[in-house]
Design an enzyme around this catalytic site. Structure first.
Site, short mmCIF file in Angstrom:
data_model
loop_
_atom_site.label_atom_id
_atom_site.label_comp_id
_atom_site.label_asym_id
_atom_site.label_seq_id
_atom_site.Cartn_x
_atom_site.Cartn_y
_atom_site.Cartn_z
N LYS A 9 -4.02 2.17 5.27
CA LYS A 9 -2.56 2.12 5.41
C LYS A 9 -2.01 0.80 4.87
O LYS A 9 -2.78 -0.14 4.58
CB LYS A 9 -2.19 2.32 6.87
N PHE A 57 7.81 9.82 17.57
CA PHE A 57 7.35 8.75 16.68
C PHE A 57 7.22 9.18 15.22
O PHE A 57 6.81 8.38 14.37
CB PHE A 57 6.01 8.18 17.18
N ARG A 85 -14.96 8.84 11.58
CA ARG A 85 -14.10 8.69 12.76
C ARG A 85 -14.69 7.67 13.73
O ARG A 85 -13.97 6.86 14.31
CB ARG A 85 -13.92 10.04 13.46
N THR A 91 -7.68 5.38 18.09
CA THR A 91 -6.35 5.20 17.50
C THR A 91 -5.72 3.88 17.93
O THR A 91 -5.15 3.16 17.11
CB THR A 91 -5.43 6.38 17.88
N ARG A 102 -11.02 -0.55 13.51
CA ARG A 102 -9.86 -0.89 14.35
C ARG A 102 -10.22 -1.89 15.44
O ARG A 102 -9.41 -2.75 15.78
CB ARG A 102 -9.27 0.38 14.95
N ASN A 112 -2.47 0.37 12.78
CA ASN A 112 -3.89 0.54 13.07
C ASN A 112 -4.76 0.71 11.83
O ASN A 112 -5.86 1.25 11.89
CB ASN A 112 -4.11 1.66 14.08
N HIS A 115 -6.51 5.69 8.33
CA HIS A 115 -6.46 7.08 8.78
C HIS A 115 -7.71 7.78 8.30
O HIS A 115 -8.16 7.57 7.18
CB HIS A 115 -5.23 7.80 8.19
#
Length: 149
Positions: A9, A57, A85, A91, A102, A112, A115
């Protein structure tokens, strides 16, 4: 071979974590088959987050993902979805285990870093949304025989 979609991101790109994140996935033995730097359009962002359209959100997700460049990637390998993952972490970075992306680099749930697809069907949908099949490269790493039986 299983494939997954992973996006670094805007916060991960701006913080210079692209190389570190790619290195973690490569070190696990996963194969990069698609990569591009994208300025995400409003349309792509809304399609990507369509499942959250009715959530409060949603607009902040769209605003954030369109706020700067994103590194979009497709990775492949045995069990890559679940493994990625796990490597990405929870998350909320404050709940993510140390050693995860993370957990090591994130602080705020709204920033965070990364993705990753959460299942086979999601991965297929996200890959098709972000990549044309012609952008994915089929190749065999020389180390593959040292990774898989």
């Amino acid at each position: 071979m299983e494939r997954t979609f992973i996006a670094i991101k805007p916060d991960g790109v701006q913080r210079g974590l692209v190389g570190t994140i790619i290195q973690r996935l490569e070190s696990r033995g996963y194969q990069l088959v698609g990569l591009k730097l994208v300025q995400v359009s409003q349309e792509l962002a809304e399609a990507h987050y369509a499942e959250h359209k009715e959530r409060p959100f949603f607009h902040s997700l769209v605003k954030f993902i369109t706020s700067g460049p994103v590194v979009a990637m497709v990775w492949q390998g045995k069990g890559v979805i679940a493994a990625a993952r796990k490597l990405i972490g929870k998350t909320n970075p404050l709940e993510a285990e140390p050693g995860t992306i993370r957990g090591d680099f994130g602080i705020d749930i709204g920033r965070n870093l990364i993705h990753g697809s959460d299942g086979v069907e999601t991965a297929q949908r996200e890959i098709a949304l972000w990549f044309d099949e012609s952008e994915l490269v089929s190749w065999t790493p020389v180390a593959q025989s040292w990774i898989y039986e």
